[in-house]
Design a protein around this motif. Structure first.
Motif, PDB file in Angstrom:
ATOM      1  N   ASP A  31     -10.324 -89.807   5.369  1.00  0.00           N
ATOM      2  CA  ASP A  31     -11.616 -89.704   6.059  1.00  0.00           C
ATOM      3  C   ASP A  31     -11.868 -90.863   7.009  1.00  0.00           C
ATOM      4  OD1 ASP A  31     -12.222 -87.331   4.788  1.00  0.00           O
ATOM      5  OD2 ASP A  31     -13.218 -88.328   3.100  1.00  0.00           O
ATOM      6  N   ARG A  32     -10.906 -91.816   7.091  1.00  0.00           N
ATOM      7  CA  ARG A  32     -10.999 -92.947   8.023  1.00  0.00           C
ATOM      8  C   ARG A  32     -12.288 -93.746   7.806  1.00  0.00           C
ATOM      9  NH1 ARG A  32      -8.666 -88.623  10.596  1.00  0.00           N
ATOM     10  NH2 ARG A  32      -6.782 -89.012  11.849  1.00  0.00           N
ATOM     11  N   GLN A  33     -12.506 -94.135   6.553  1.00  0.00           N
ATOM     12  CA  GLN A  33     -13.727 -94.856   6.201  1.00  0.00           C
ATOM     13  C   GLN A  33     -13.409 -96.080   5.357  1.00  0.00           C
ATOM     14  OE1 GLN A  33     -15.658 -91.832   3.908  1.00  0.00           O
ATOM     15  NE2 GLN A  33     -16.702 -90.905   5.668  1.00  0.00           N
ATOM     16  N   VAL A  34     -14.305 -97.055   5.426  1.00  0.00           N
ATOM     17  CA  VAL A  34     -14.374 -98.120   4.435  1.00  0.00           C
ATOM     18  C   VAL A  34     -15.655 -97.871   3.647  1.00  0.00           C
ATOM     19  CG1 VAL A  34     -14.589-100.595   4.032  1.00  0.00           C
ATOM     20  CG2 VAL A  34     -13.105 -99.760   5.875  1.00  0.00           C
ATOM     21  N   VAL A  35     -15.512 -97.737   2.334  1.00  0.00           N
ATOM     22  CA  VAL A  35     -16.619 -97.308   1.484  1.00  0.00           C
ATOM     23  C   VAL A  35     -16.909 -98.385   0.443  1.00  0.00           C
ATOM     24  CG1 VAL A  35     -17.418 -95.519  -0.126  1.00  0.00           C
ATOM     25  CG2 VAL A  35     -15.952 -94.893   1.808  1.00  0.00           C
ATOM     26  N   ALA A  36     -18.171 -98.568   0.109  1.00  0.00           N
ATOM     27  CA  ALA A  36     -18.592 -99.439  -0.989  1.00  0.00           C
ATOM     28  C   ALA A  36     -19.354 -98.597  -2.000  1.00  0.00           C
ATOM     29  CB  ALA A  36     -19.468-100.580  -0.486  1.00  0.00           C
ATOM     30  N   VAL A  37     -19.113 -98.843  -3.285  1.00  0.00           N
ATOM     31  CA  VAL A  37     -19.806 -98.088  -4.331  1.00  0.00           C
ATOM     32  C   VAL A  37     -20.202 -99.041  -5.447  1.00  0.00           C
ATOM     33  CG1 VAL A  37     -17.604 -97.484  -5.446  1.00  0.00           C
ATOM     34  CG2 VAL A  37     -19.648 -96.117  -5.921  1.00  0.00           C
ATOM     35  N   GLY A  38     -21.415 -98.879  -5.941  1.00  0.00           N
ATOM     36  CA  GLY A  38     -21.886 -99.672  -7.062  1.00  0.00           C
ATOM     37  C   GLY A  38     -21.534 -99.010  -8.374  1.00  0.00           C
ATOM     38  N   LEU A  39     -21.851 -99.689  -9.468  1.00  0.00           N
ATOM     39  CA  LEU A  39     -21.567 -99.134 -10.782  1.00  0.00           C
ATOM     40  C   LEU A  39     -22.423 -97.912 -11.084  1.00  0.00           C
ATOM     41  CD1 LEU A  39     -21.122-102.409 -12.879  1.00  0.00           C
ATOM     42  CD2 LEU A  39     -19.367-100.944 -11.856  1.00  0.00           C
ATOM     43  N   PRO A  43     -22.108 -94.086  -3.334  1.00  0.00           N
ATOM     44  CA  PRO A  43     -21.271 -94.663  -2.282  1.00  0.00           C
ATOM     45  C   PRO A  43     -22.036 -94.902  -0.992  1.00  0.00           C
ATOM     46  CG  PRO A  43     -20.918 -92.308  -2.357  1.00  0.00           C
ATOM     47  CD  PRO A  43     -21.921 -92.627  -3.437  1.00  0.00           C
ATOM     48  N   GLU A  44     -21.544 -95.843  -0.200  1.00  0.00           N
ATOM     49  CA  GLU A  44     -22.094 -96.104   1.132  1.00  0.00           C
ATOM     50  C   GLU A  44     -20.928 -96.346   2.087  1.00  0.00           C
ATOM     51  OE1 GLU A  44     -24.999 -99.274   3.523  1.00  0.00           O
ATOM     52  OE2 GLU A  44     -24.611 -99.520   1.364  1.00  0.00           O
ATOM     53  N   VAL A  45     -20.918 -95.636   3.205  1.00  0.00           N
ATOM     54  CA  VAL A  45     -19.881 -95.837   4.208  1.00  0.00           C
ATOM     55  C   VAL A  45     -20.227 -97.091   4.995  1.00  0.00           C
ATOM     56  CG1 VAL A  45     -18.736 -94.896   6.247  1.00  0.00           C
ATOM     57  CG2 VAL A  45     -19.353 -93.371   4.355  1.00  0.00           C
ATOM     58  N   MET A  46     -19.373 -98.103   4.886  1.00  0.00           N
ATOM     59  CA  MET A  46     -19.628 -99.382   5.529  1.00  0.00           C
ATOM     60  C   MET A  46     -18.989 -99.474   6.909  1.00  0.00           C
ATOM     61  SD  MET A  46     -21.379-100.423   3.051  1.00  0.00           S
ATOM     62  CE  MET A  46     -21.798-102.059   3.650  1.00  0.00           C
ATOM     63  N   LEU A  47     -17.953 -98.663   7.129  1.00  0.00           N
ATOM     64  CA  LEU A  47     -17.267 -98.660   8.416  1.00  0.00           C
ATOM     65  C   LEU A  47     -16.606 -97.307   8.600  1.00  0.00           C
ATOM     66  CD1 LEU A  47     -16.133-100.154  10.956  1.00  0.00           C
ATOM     67  CD2 LEU A  47     -14.169-100.797   9.536  1.00  0.00           C
ATOM     68  N   ALA A  48     -16.841 -96.706   9.756  1.00  0.00           N
ATOM     69  CA  ALA A  48     -16.173 -95.452  10.107  1.00  0.00           C
ATOM     70  C   ALA A  48     -15.194 -95.747  11.235  1.00  0.00           C
ATOM     71  CB  ALA A  48     -17.196 -94.398  10.547  1.00  0.00           C
ATOM     72  N   ARG A  49     -13.906 -95.513  10.968  1.00  0.00           N
ATOM     73  CA  ARG A  49     -12.877 -95.805  11.951  1.00  0.00           C
ATOM     74  C   ARG A  49     -12.844 -94.753  13.051  1.00  0.00           C
ATOM     75  NH1 ARG A  49      -8.408 -98.941  10.627  1.00  0.00           N
ATOM     76  NH2 ARG A  49      -6.946 -97.314  11.270  1.00  0.00           N
ATOM     77  N   ASP A  50     -12.184 -95.116  14.143  1.00  0.00           N
ATOM     78  CA  ASP A  50     -12.013 -94.208  15.277  1.00  0.00           C
ATOM     79  C   ASP A  50     -11.370 -92.910  14.790  1.00  0.00           C
ATOM     80  OD1 ASP A  50     -11.368 -92.879  17.587  1.00  0.00           O
ATOM     81  OD2 ASP A  50     -10.209 -94.512  18.487  1.00  0.00           O
ATOM     82  N   PRO A  51     -11.985 -91.743  15.056  1.00  0.00           N
ATOM     83  CA  PRO A  51     -11.400 -90.472  14.616  1.00  0.00           C
ATOM     84  C   PRO A  51      -9.990 -90.240  15.149  1.00  0.00           C
ATOM     85  CG  PRO A  51     -13.662 -90.147  15.336  1.00  0.00           C
ATOM     86  CD  PRO A  51     -13.279 -91.551  15.730  1.00  0.00           C
ATOM     87  N   GLY A  52      -9.638 -90.892  16.246  1.00  0.00           N
ATOM     88  CA  GLY A  52      -8.302 -90.730  16.806  1.00  0.00           C
ATOM     89  C   GLY A  52      -7.270 -91.656  16.208  1.00  0.00           C
ATOM     90  N   SER A  53      -7.697 -92.569  15.331  1.00  0.00           N
ATOM     91  CA  SER A  53      -6.763 -93.509  14.718  1.00  0.00           C
ATOM     92  C   SER A  53      -5.979 -92.807  13.622  1.00  0.00           C
ATOM     93  CB  SER A  53      -7.511 -94.710  14.139  1.00  0.00           C
ATOM     94  OG  SER A  53      -8.363 -94.294  13.079  1.00  0.00           O
ATOM     95  N   HIS A  54      -4.835 -93.421  13.249  1.00  0.00           N
ATOM     96  CA  HIS A  54      -4.059 -92.854  12.155  1.00  0.00           C
ATOM     97  C   HIS A  54      -4.838 -93.008  10.856  1.00  0.00           C
ATOM     98  CE1 HIS A  54      -0.798 -92.320   9.217  1.00  0.00           C
ATOM     99  NE2 HIS A  54      -0.303 -91.526  10.145  1.00  0.00           N
ATOM    100  N   PRO A  55      -4.866 -91.969   9.998  1.00  0.00           N
ATOM    101  CA  PRO A  55      -5.726 -92.026   8.817  1.00  0.00           C
ATOM    102  C   PRO A  55      -5.223 -92.927   7.701  1.00  0.00           C
ATOM    103  CG  PRO A  55      -4.461 -89.990   8.824  1.00  0.00           C
ATOM    104  CD  PRO A  55      -4.192 -90.662  10.143  1.00  0.00           C
ATOM    105  N   MET A  56      -3.984 -93.413   7.780  1.00  0.00           N
ATOM    106  CA  MET A  56      -3.425 -94.161   6.653  1.00  0.00           C
ATOM    107  C   MET A  56      -2.903 -95.520   7.106  1.00  0.00           C
ATOM    108  SD  MET A  56      -1.411 -90.974   4.942  1.00  0.00           S
ATOM    109  CE  MET A  56      -0.657 -90.651   6.526  1.00  0.00           C
ATOM    110  N   GLY A  57      -2.580 -96.346   6.099  1.00  0.00           N
ATOM    111  CA  GLY A  57      -1.931 -97.617   6.385  1.00  0.00           C
ATOM    112  C   GLY A  57      -2.857 -98.732   6.808  1.00  0.00           C
ATOM    113  N   TYR A  58      -4.090 -98.756   6.295  1.00  0.00           N
ATOM    114  CA  TYR A  58      -4.969 -99.883   6.603  1.00  0.00           C
ATOM    115  C   TYR A  58      -5.618-100.389   5.321  1.00  0.00           C
ATOM    116  CZ  TYR A  58      -8.783 -96.364   6.566  1.00  0.00           C
ATOM    117  OH  TYR A  58      -9.648 -95.357   6.224  1.00  0.00           O
ATOM    118  N   SER A  59      -5.964-101.666   5.321  1.00  0.00           N
ATOM    119  CA  SER A  59      -6.599-102.289   4.166  1.00  0.00           C
ATOM    120  C   SER A  59      -7.606-103.324   4.646  1.00  0.00           C
ATOM    121  CB  SER A  59      -5.544-102.930   3.257  1.00  0.00           C
ATOM    122  OG  SER A  59      -4.795-103.890   3.970  1.00  0.00           O
TER     123      SER A  59
END
Length: 312
Positions: A31-39, A43-59
């Motif tokens: 989904d090309r997202q950076v997500v934060a979730v509490g106990l 969840p909350e989407v903290m960053l949405a990556r470019d839809p044209g970017s590759h969906p994998m291989g990022y940290s």
């Protein structure tokens, strides 16, 4: 140790778990997202990556001043207004940042998803001043990294070797005194807990290991039958599957001694479940088998090529 519970479901390859500001952050690759979730499981989407970017291989990780860093085709940082700026032109897989602002990136220069032959990987350092240099090489498919709270040790997953490797961090950010932290595991992403133990996949479940492959698992009360015991003689960690078998064995009635001169009866039928093999091969013993790290990762790559159809 408390029982685990499910926080979220329906994710698209969650990677790079980080505990930050009281919540679990992770990359939701597909989904090309950076997500934060509490106990509480919200969840909350903290960053949405470019839809044209590759969906994998990022940290992800953070600079000491709190700015978010994201790897990919380049290393990018999140600005106060939420925009992304290029921090370094280095392509990378995993990232970890120490308390001094040294950024460690890893990767390997071969097309994993396309099934190219593996090449040794590396760890590169981006200093607080922006200088980029390689500080370690010959890494067998580098994956998750952690740094101890004293900023003195970096630990990395070598997925194709089935081990965790540790380095001392020198005052200038270089890495030295390379050594095996634990073997017989199937590491990808890893986490470090407050006691300095690493949580890592074993290929069968999750284990908590300390340097040298010790498994400092919490023990049950002495009065409870079937105590959990880690076998310190093993070269790798005592994984939960092994511990489960040890507990089950401790609850079986003791075998009565056989009279002198009496031979054991010959077994003609199939072995009962759980007694088929006296020894279970480790991840490193069967280098070409379906359970070895290379085979597991190659199978994942085939699945990714089918579902995504693009290169990393």
């Amino acid at each position: 140790m408390s029982e685990p519970k499910v926080l979220l479901t329906g994710l698209g390859i969650p990677e790079s778990p980080r505990w930050h500001q009281g919540r679990l952050w992770f990359c939701n690759w597909i989904d090309r997202q950076v997500v934060a979730v509490g106990l509480d499981g919200k969840p909350e989407v903290m960053l949405a990556r470019d839809p044209g970017s590759h969906p994998m291989g990022y940290s992800i990780d953070w600079l000491p001043d709190g700015r978010l860093l994201v790897t990919g085709d380049k290393l990018r940082r999140q600005q106060p207004d939420g925009s992304m700026a290029v921090h370094a032109g280095q392509r990378a897989n995993e990232i970890v940042v120490d308390g001094r602002g040294n950024i460690y990136l890893n990767g390997a220069d071969f097309d994993f998803v396309a099934g190219a032959p593996p090449k040794p990987g590396y760890i590169k350092l981006v200093t607080p001043g922006g200088q980029l240099r390689q500080v370690a090489g010959d890494i067998a498919f580098p994956n998750g990294m952690v740094i101890t709270p004293d900023d003195r040790t970096l630990i990395i997953s070598e997925s194709f070797a089935g081990r965790l490797t540790a380095f001392d961090i020198d005052p200038g950010g270089g890495l030295s005194h390379r050594r095996v932290f634990a073997e017989g595991v199937a590491p990808d992403g890893i986490c470090l807990d407050a006691e300095g133990a690493v949580w890592v996949g074993t290929g069968f479940s999750v284990a908590r290991v300390a340097e040298g492959g010790r498994c400092p698992a919490a023990r049950r009360p002495a009065r409870e039958p079937g105590p959990v015991r880690a076998d310190a003689r093993r070269t790798g960690p005592a994984d939960p599957v092994h511990l489960h078998r040890r507990m089950a064995a401790s609850r079986r009635p003791r075998r009565q001694p056989r009279p002198a001169g009496q031979r054991a009866p010959h077994r003609t039928g199939p072995h009962p479940p759980g007694l088929r093999a006296r020894r279970r091969p480790t991840m490193t013993q069967e280098a070409g088998g379906a359970g070895c790290p290379q085979a597991q990762i190659a199978a994942l790559a085939r699945d990714l090529r089918t579902s995504v159809g693009t290169e990393c």
